[in-house]
Design a protein around this motif. Structure first.
Motif, mmCIF file in Angstrom:
data_model
loop_
_atom_site.group_PDB
_atom_site.id
_atom_site.type_symbol
_atom_site.label_atom_id
_atom_site.label_comp_id
_atom_site.label_asym_id
_atom_site.label_seq_id
_atom_site.Cartn_x
_atom_site.Cartn_y
_atom_site.Cartn_z
ATOM 1 N N SER A 44 0.829 -1.209 0.000
ATOM 2 C CA SER A 44 0.000 0.000 0.000
ATOM 3 C C SER A 44 0.865 1.261 0.000
ATOM 4 C CB SER A 44 -0.934 0.008 1.212
ATOM 5 O OG SER A 44 -0.201 0.069 2.431
ATOM 6 N N GLU A 281 -0.473 -0.919 8.984
ATOM 7 C CA GLU A 281 -1.924 -0.759 8.863
ATOM 8 C C GLU A 281 -2.236 0.303 7.802
ATOM 9 O OE1 GLU A 281 -3.189 0.167 12.813
ATOM 10 O OE2 GLU A 281 -2.877 -1.884 13.554
ATOM 11 N N ASP A 282 -1.444 0.307 6.727
ATOM 12 C CA ASP A 282 -1.636 1.225 5.598
ATOM 13 C C ASP A 282 -1.545 2.689 6.003
ATOM 14 O OD1 ASP A 282 -2.052 -1.043 4.019
ATOM 15 O OD2 ASP A 282 -4.224 -1.009 4.377
ATOM 16 N N TYR A 285 -0.325 5.107 3.074
ATOM 17 C CA TYR A 285 -1.331 5.254 2.016
ATOM 18 C C TYR A 285 -2.493 6.130 2.486
ATOM 19 C CZ TYR A 285 -4.771 4.159 -1.578
ATOM 20 O OH TYR A 285 -5.705 4.271 -2.580
ATOM 21 N N ASN A 286 -3.031 5.821 3.646
ATOM 22 C CA ASN A 286 -4.188 6.567 4.141
ATOM 23 C C ASN A 286 -3.860 8.035 4.406
ATOM 24 O OD1 ASN A 286 -5.911 4.342 4.026
ATOM 25 N ND2 ASN A 286 -5.360 3.664 6.084
#
Length: 294
Positions: A44, A281-282, A285-286
């Motif tokens: 990600s 936990e990404d 990306y987030n």
């Protein structure tokens, strides 16, 4: 000289929103930020970097690792980065060109190694040309990782190729060192060594002791960022930084917008403008999405 550090108290809402409107230079720490403890960049995060690059933003590695230690962990994503600030700010490159170096003097490198030997803890030295260590030090590092369930070949990948020698201090252009198995806190080591050096806790702890990192005083990730931005012709207000550990303090404070990973230290979270999700936990990306980079 340290670059001026941005005061978080003066970053009002309008300023923070304004920095997200132009092309950005995004400085990313590796270990604990972009690279998981197993040495892998989450898919990600790679996707976030790819999309942000396509949107015209400039991705820059900003790490305590030396140049030779970076290559193995970013080999599958090297095309996504325009530049690198490595050895905690002592070596800066942009588009393959060296922008600046901040090496220790040969005399001070020898003094540092003598201090390690006199106190009996392991270490290795970093330069643009490689990593240099005595056999006993690498034996301790390898054994520690084996105790953690990491095979020796993986240790070599994480650390990069290491030249074993009885006199690592004889190699030129030493930019940084990492030490292990030290019974003293970083502040005590700093007091012992004096003002020529800058000592911080390691961002990649492998023992229960006080592992640490040492650069020439006045050289840190913030100074590297400032020199990179100058070379890129990008104003300070258009830089963003992501970090997680002790050697990211100046980096996060200097950035126009500093982001601490959810798995970062409490002291860094207190300095940061924003806190994103954990590395696994990404988080990258987030946060890229939330900032409008992708």
């Amino acid at each position: 000289m340290h670059p001026p550090k941005a005061s978080n108290t003066h970053k009002n809402k309008q300023e923070k929103e304004a920095i997200l409107m132009n092309k950005k230079v995004v400085f990313l720490d590796l270990d604990g930020t972009l690279v998981q403890r197993n040495g892998i960049i989450p898919d990600s995060a790679k996707e976030a970097l790819r999309r942000a690059t396509e949107n015209g933003h400039e991705m820059v590695i900003c790490t305590g690792r030396s140049a030779t230690q970076v290559d193995p962990v970013v080999k599958d994503a090297v095309e996504l980065f325009t530049g690198i600030v490595c050895s905690a700010g002592a070596n800066i490159r942009r588009k393959g060109e060296v922008v600046w170096r901040g090496s220790m003097s040969p005399e001070k490198t020898k003094d540092l190694v003598n201090y390690f030997r006199d106190n009996g803890f392991s270490y290795f030295l970093q330069s643009e040309d490689g990593i240099f260590a005595e056999q006993y030090g690498m034996d301790i590092i390898n054994q520690t990782f084996r105790n953690m369930g990491v095979p020796e070949e993986k240790v070599a990948e994480l650390f990069g190729y290491t030249t074993l020698t009885n006199h690592p201090e004889d190699y030129p252009h030493i930019e940084k060192c990492c030490y292990f198995q030290c019974p003293k806190e970083a502040v005590e080591v700093q007091a012992d060594l004096g003002d020529y050096y800058q000592v911080v806790d390691s961002s990649y702890k492998i023992t229960r002791f006080c592992d640490g990192e040492i650069c020439k005083n006045g050289v840190n990730k913030a100074t590297g960022m400032a020199k990179y931005l100058e070379a890129a012709g990008v104003p300070h207000e258009d830089c963003i930084a992501f970090g997680d550990g002790p050697n990211d303090l100046e980096m996060i404070q200097y950035a126009a917008l500093g982001v601490c990973m959810g798995n970062g230290t409490d002291s860094l979270k207190a300095l940061a403008d924003r806190i994103c999700g954990n590395i696994d936990e990404d988080g990258i990306y987030n946060e890229f999405k939330a900032l409008g980079l992708i």
